[in-house]
Design a protein around this motif. Structure first.
Motif, PDB file in Angstrom:
ATOM      1  N   SER A 457     -34.697 -25.882  -3.412  1.00 21.75           N
ATOM      2  CA  SER A 457     -33.530 -26.176  -4.248  1.00 21.75           C
ATOM      3  C   SER A 457     -33.406 -25.129  -5.334  1.00 21.75           C
ATOM      4  O   SER A 457     -34.321 -24.348  -5.595  1.00 21.75           O
ATOM      5  N   ASP A 458     -32.242 -25.141  -5.982  1.00 19.02           N
ATOM      6  CA  ASP A 458     -32.003 -24.157  -7.036  1.00 19.02           C
ATOM      7  C   ASP A 458     -32.971 -24.328  -8.186  1.00 19.02           C
ATOM      8  O   ASP A 458     -33.373 -23.364  -8.841  1.00 19.02           O
ATOM      9  N   GLU A 459     -33.361 -25.587  -8.474  1.00 21.65           N
ATOM     10  CA  GLU A 459     -34.258 -25.828  -9.602  1.00 21.65           C
ATOM     11  C   GLU A 459     -35.649 -25.277  -9.322  1.00 21.65           C
ATOM     12  O   GLU A 459     -36.350 -24.834 -10.235  1.00 21.65           O
ATOM     13  N   GLU A 460     -36.075 -25.318  -8.070  1.00 24.42           N
ATOM     14  CA  GLU A 460     -37.411 -24.865  -7.736  1.00 24.42           C
ATOM     15  C   GLU A 460     -37.487 -23.342  -7.643  1.00 24.42           C
ATOM     16  O   GLU A 460     -38.547 -22.764  -7.798  1.00 24.42           O
ATOM     17  N   ASP A 461     -36.371 -22.689  -7.329  1.00 26.92           N
ATOM     18  CA  ASP A 461     -36.376 -21.245  -7.143  1.00 26.92           C
ATOM     19  C   ASP A 461     -36.361 -20.545  -8.496  1.00 26.92           C
ATOM     20  O   ASP A 461     -36.070 -21.138  -9.528  1.00 26.92           O
ATOM     21  N   ASP A 462     -36.695 -19.257  -8.489  1.00 32.07           N
ATOM     22  CA  ASP A 462     -36.670 -18.473  -9.714  1.00 32.07           C
ATOM     23  C   ASP A 462     -35.712 -17.306  -9.541  1.00 32.07           C
ATOM     24  O   ASP A 462     -35.140 -17.100  -8.484  1.00 32.07           O
ATOM     25  N   GLU A 463     -35.554 -16.539 -10.604  1.00 31.36           N
ATOM     26  CA  GLU A 463     -34.624 -15.417 -10.597  1.00 31.36           C
ATOM     27  C   GLU A 463     -35.344 -14.075 -10.555  1.00 31.36           C
ATOM     28  O   GLU A 463     -34.727 -13.043 -10.817  1.00 31.36           O
ATOM     29  N   ASN A 464     -36.645 -14.081 -10.237  1.00 34.59           N
ATOM     30  CA  ASN A 464     -37.388 -12.820 -10.220  1.00 34.59           C
ATOM     31  C   ASN A 464     -36.887 -11.871  -9.140  1.00 34.59           C
ATOM     32  O   ASN A 464     -37.146 -10.664  -9.197  1.00 34.59           O
ATOM     33  N   TRP A 465     -36.184 -12.399  -8.139  1.00 36.63           N
ATOM     34  CA  TRP A 465     -35.656 -11.534  -7.082  1.00 36.63           C
ATOM     35  C   TRP A 465     -34.678 -10.501  -7.643  1.00 36.63           C
ATOM     36  O   TRP A 465     -34.495  -9.425  -7.057  1.00 36.63           O
ATOM     37  N   LYS A 466     -34.067 -10.798  -8.787  1.00 34.93           N
ATOM     38  CA  LYS A 466     -33.146  -9.829  -9.383  1.00 34.93           C
ATOM     39  C   LYS A 466     -33.884  -8.572  -9.838  1.00 34.93           C
ATOM     40  O   LYS A 466     -33.354  -7.459  -9.748  1.00 34.93           O
ATOM     41  N   VAL A 467     -35.105  -8.774 -10.349  1.00 35.97           N
ATOM     42  CA  VAL A 467     -35.915  -7.610 -10.730  1.00 35.97           C
ATOM     43  C   VAL A 467     -36.290  -6.809  -9.491  1.00 35.97           C
ATOM     44  O   VAL A 467     -36.214  -5.568  -9.488  1.00 35.97           O
ATOM     45  N   ARG A 468     -36.695  -7.519  -8.430  1.00 36.42           N
ATOM     46  CA  ARG A 468     -37.060  -6.827  -7.191  1.00 36.42           C
ATOM     47  C   ARG A 468     -35.867  -6.047  -6.639  1.00 36.42           C
ATOM     48  O   ARG A 468     -36.003  -4.897  -6.203  1.00 36.42           O
ATOM     49  N   ARG A 469     -34.714  -6.671  -6.673  1.00 39.06           N
ATOM     50  CA  ARG A 469     -33.513  -5.994  -6.149  1.00 39.06           C
ATOM     51  C   ARG A 469     -33.196  -4.732  -6.951  1.00 39.06           C
ATOM     52  O   ARG A 469     -32.869  -3.679  -6.370  1.00 39.06           O
ATOM     53  N   SER A 470     -33.289  -4.806  -8.263  1.00 34.74           N
ATOM     54  CA  SER A 470     -32.988  -3.622  -9.083  1.00 34.74           C
ATOM     55  C   SER A 470     -34.027  -2.523  -8.852  1.00 34.74           C
ATOM     56  O   SER A 470     -33.680  -1.332  -8.851  1.00 34.74           O
ATOM     57  N   ALA A 471     -35.292  -2.900  -8.630  1.00 34.34           N
ATOM     58  CA  ALA A 471     -36.320  -1.895  -8.324  1.00 34.34           C
ATOM     59  C   ALA A 471     -36.042  -1.229  -6.981  1.00 34.34           C
ATOM     60  O   ALA A 471     -36.216  -0.011  -6.826  1.00 34.34           O
TER      61      ALA A 471
END
Length: 889
Positions: A457-471
């Motif tokens: 679910s959205d609550e369980e997920d995090d937003e760290n993938w945005k850092v990975r994507r920018s890298a």
């Protein structure tokens, strides 16, 4: 509409109706007024084109010039309707304003600009401020260029004062919030809206007149100061809008002001501590023990670090070529404090818990929740990598001394996933082969991974993938910057795992990260590696580097000679194929990943050794079969999505490239194609989407030559020939089809008849000949049919078993008729085909030909022999010579 005549509308009546109590009357009045102004502007433009210049003094003066008093009344009426209670009337009033600005005189334009600016800055007009702001933006965008300087002069100072005044109001509102309650909150919102509107208009003014209006040039420094001051605003939207304004301003200010801008922004960023333990160590080391704030502008002391970094990224994106080496040398170390490789952790790192990866830097963000602090850290790192990406693309020469640090940081944060454990970090680096037990466990974990991901679910997920994507995007920019010589990305090793002595090249690290759980990041990784592989193949083709051929002695000699040798065949290719197969075998979603994997395999086909041997080819074909097997099934209530159809098209493109690239053993391709894929490809010819049908026919076009190169047996030849005929003939015979399908069917029939004519029955061959003649007589398909006959004729010349006598008389007659057409391209194609077909006759006279046919053909050839077109003349003489050789009598 009331008017005295068609060309002279009655403005008095229209202006009276704009004050009518009925909103419908007002709407019709302003609509008619808008149309009348458009006609007036059109008449003025036409008069100016004809050659009667308008009298001096007016922007729209002409024979139908509106008198100054009426102009003033129209302007007042339109401006008053911007306050109308009806939204529809307001909308048309804004449209009328854009027409009015190119119709009325300069004096009225300036008056409108000042009135709109006053309304935007008026604290009591909060309800209609959006309408006024749109009107002012419309004025800036549509005002004649000749008035840009005077309009800018009247607006720029008031907008800057408006920002200063309302920024002060905001600050007072914050201090009075505890006392003022609701009223101070309303004032804050009002002030924020005014600041945003001013920044918007300033951005548009700078975009349109920043480099031409002298009045703006004189205000560059005040504009820079006021925009920088808004980076300290407590409102994120204001900070973001100020960054955009600064980015536009940077394109027009002098080098001195640009240097001052960069220094001021970097001074403030330099005061930040950094993120993570290693980032903070970098900051303390840079500051030294005796750290002092050096920024002189007090209004920037509380500036938000994220906004400053984002602003720096915007500046580098717009004027990166104007930055100097000193700027870059200062920027990169500051940015690395926020994305130090040592602070990049994953759930697989042994010391993950002790590093407190999830909360680094949270102690600096007191007063906000842990989730908000984590979100700020993610945005900060994302902004830094966006800056790196901009520097690498915009200033590749200046960034070169820091490129290794940027690559190291990007590789580390490409795997930044502190809340998830992949459980397979013991895999070999750089694409080393994995044994069967590891492969099975990986397949299981991969399936588990995607299924868990889908249920999360959205609550369980995090937003760290945005850092990975920018890298990952930063790595993509590095690949783009080194595209002329990407050898370093295959050879240089980097420590991309936390506290690990094991190293990997950029290429190896990318292949290892194909297991990424977030599809956005996974697709970017695959596309990044595909681009790297494509550039590597291109560099090898021009001699910049050498792709290993598989001969160890040759490769050793190349290394000894100093050449850069990249070895794909030994281990990288197999790892790429295995990683791509995992994407193709995913059961849930992942169509973008599958599409990227297919594109990667298509690129790999261009490298020496291609996809690999028989095992790899069979495996890829098996996965492609699964994709091609997706069909609409009404009984099962299954409908293929548009994405699935596009995926099917891409899979067929991959098969065609594999068959035609000459990088694989034909026997391996043939051995996998016949039992696994050929029936599915033949079935695709019956699809509904024309692109899939055309691509399937292109694949079938390559099959006959493959059978010859693969040394197919007679029974295999007969079986394939019959399958191809059954698939191609219906599309060749059908009339109501897309042109692309018709042309592909003709090409496929030429390939079938040229190679497999011995395996076709006489009835099948005559049917193909009949359809070819039919297409030759059709205007839309005759050029494609001529090329098809030329190819069949070439095959008949080298193989006497292919008998063209059933169609020879009619074909030559039709080609002779086409020589009378005016189209040069048609003449050229017909002459080439005619020459080829005549050469098929030989000189023994075995073929029964119409006696008068050659006389007619020679007459037509003689008519087009002329020195006005020497190429057509040459082709005509060549065809005549061939006829005389074939029939000397």
């Amino acid at each position: 509409m009331s008017r005295g005549s068609y060309g002279n509308p009655n403005y008095n009546d229209l202006l009276k109706k704009t004050e009518h109590y009925d909103k419908d009357e007002r709407y019709m009045a302003i609509s008619d007024l808008c149309e009348a102004l458009k006609r007036n502007a059109a008449q003025a433009n036409s008069a100016e084109v004809v050659g009667s210049p308008p009298p001096a003094g007016g922007a729209g003066s002409s024979a139908s010039q509106i008198d100054p008093q009426t102009e003033r009344r129209i302007c007042s009426a339109v401006l008053s309707l911007l306050d109308d209670s009806s939204n529809d009337v307001q909308t048309v009033a804004v449209k009328a304003l854009s027409v009015l600005l190119i119709t009325v005189q300069e004096e009225q334009v300036v008056e409108i600009a000042e009135r709109l600016c006053t309304l935007v800055l008026d604290q009591s007009k909060s309800d209609l401020r959006d309408v006024y702001a749109i009107g002012l933006k419309t004025l800036v965008e549509t005002v004649p260029a000749s008035m840009g300087n005077i309009v800018s002069q009247r607006l720029i100072g008031r907008l800057v004062d408006g920002i200063h005044t309302n920024s002060t109001t905001q600050n007072r509102g914050k201090s009075a919030a505890a006392v003022g309650g609701v009223s101070s909150s309303a004032d804050d919102k009002n002030s924020e809206e005014i600041v945003l509107a001013c920044l918007n208009v300033l951005t548009d003014l700078l975009t349109r007149f920043g480099s031409t209006a002298n009045s703006i040039t004189l205000q560059h420094e005040p504009l820079l100061n006021v925009a920088l001051s808004q980076l300290a605003s407590p409102r994120p939207v204001v900070r973001k809008r100020a960054g955009t304004t600064i980015g536009v301003l940077a394109t027009v200010i002098s080098d001195t002001l640009l240097h001052r801008l960069v220094e001021r922004v970097l001074d403030q960023i330099d005061q930040a501590e950094g993120l993570g333990r290693s980032g903070k160590k970098r900051a303390r080391k840079a500051h030294g023990g005796d750290y002092k704030r050096t920024l002189s502008a007090s209004d920037l002391r509380s500036a938000d670090t994220r906004s400053l970094i984002r602003t720096m990224c915007t500046v580098s994106g717009t004027v990166g070529h104007r930055l100097n080496q000193g700027h870059i040398d200062r920027i990169v170390p500051i940015f690395l404090r926020f994305c130090d490789p040592e602070d990049a952790v994953t759930g697989d790192d042994e010391d993950y818990e002790s590093d407190d990866a999830g909360g680094d830097g949270a102690e600096d963000m007191q007063g906000i929740s842990e989730e908000a602090a984590a979100a700020m850290q993610i945005e900060l790192r994302e902004s830094c990598f966006a800056g790196f990406e901009s520097f690498v693309l915009r200033c590749p020469a200046l960034i070169q001394p820091h490129l290794d640090q940027i690559i190291h940081s990007s590789l580390a944060y490409m795997r930044f996933d502190p809340n998830y454990s992949y459980g397979d970090e013991d895999d070999g680096e750089d694409g080393e082969a994995m044994d069967e037990d590891e492969e099975e466990s990986e397949e299981y974990s991969e399936e588990d991974e995607y299924s868990d991901d889908d249920d999360m679910s959205d609550e369980e997920d995090d937003e760290n993938w945005k850092v990975r994507r920018s890298a990952i995007r930063t790595l993509t920019s590095v690949v783009e910057a080194t595209k002329h010589d990407p050898s370093k990305l295959w050879i240089a090793d980097y420590a991309w795992r936390k506290n690990s002595d094991r190293k990997a090249t950029v290429a190896g690290a990318l292949v290892n990260r194909f297991k990424e759980r977030e599809e956005n990041c996974r697709v970017d990784i695959i596309e990044c590696f595909t681009r790297l592989l494509s550039y590597t193949v291109s560099a090898a083709s021009v001699g910049v580097l050498v792709l290993a051929s598989g001969g160890s002695m040759d490769d050793d000699a190349l290394v000894a000679s100093g050449a850069v040798v990249v070895d794909l065949r030994s281990n990288v290719s197999s790892a790429i194929v295995k990683a791509s197969e995992k994407q193709l075998s995913a059961k849930k979603g992942g169509e973008r990943s599958k599409s990227s994997a297919i594109a990667l395999l298509s690129t790999l086909c261009l490298a020496p050794g291609g996809i690999g041997g028989s095992e790899q080819i069979t495996s890829v074909f098996t996965h492609v079969k699964t994709i091609l097997d997706l069909n609409d099934d009404a009984r099962m209530r299954r409908h293929v999505s548009a994405n699935s159809k596009s995926l099917k098209l891409e899979a067929l493109c991959l098969v065609r490239i594999m068959l035609s690239c000459k990088k694989h053993d034909p026997a391996h391709i043939k051995g996998a194609l016949l039992p696994i894929l050929l029936p599915e490809i033949c079935h695709c010819v019956k699809e509904d989407w024309y692109k899939v049908i055309a691509e399937a026919l292109r694949v079938l076009l390559e099959v006959p030559n493959l059978m010859v190169l693969g040394l197919a047996s007679k029974s295999e030849m007969d079986e394939v020939a019959n399958s191809l005929y059954v698939a191609i003939e219906p599309r060749l015979a059908e009339h109501d089809l897309d042109q692309e399908i018709k042309e592909c069917a003709l090409s496929a029939s030429a390939s079938l008849l040229s190679v497999h004519h011995a395996s076709l029955s006489m009835e099948q061959k005559n049917r193909i000949f009949e359809l070819l003649l039919e297409r030759l007589k059709n205007e839309t398909t005759r050029i494609a049919a001529i090329k098809t006959l030329s190819k069949i004729g070439d095959a008949a010349r080298s193989n006497k078993d292919l008998d063209l006598s059933p169609i020879m008389n009619e074909t030559l007659g039709q080609l002779a008729l086409l020589l009378r057409q005016q189209s040069r391209g048609l003449k050229q194609t017909s002459l080439e085909c005619l020459d080829t077909m005549v050469l098929c006759l030989g000189s023994d006279g075995d073929v029964d030909m119409d006696d008068g046919l050659f006389d007619s053909v020679l007459k037509d050839l003689g008519d087009i022999i002329s020195d006005t077109d020497l190429h057509i003349c040459h082709l005509s003489l060549s065809a005549s010579n061939s006829i005389l050789k074939a029939r000397p009598s």
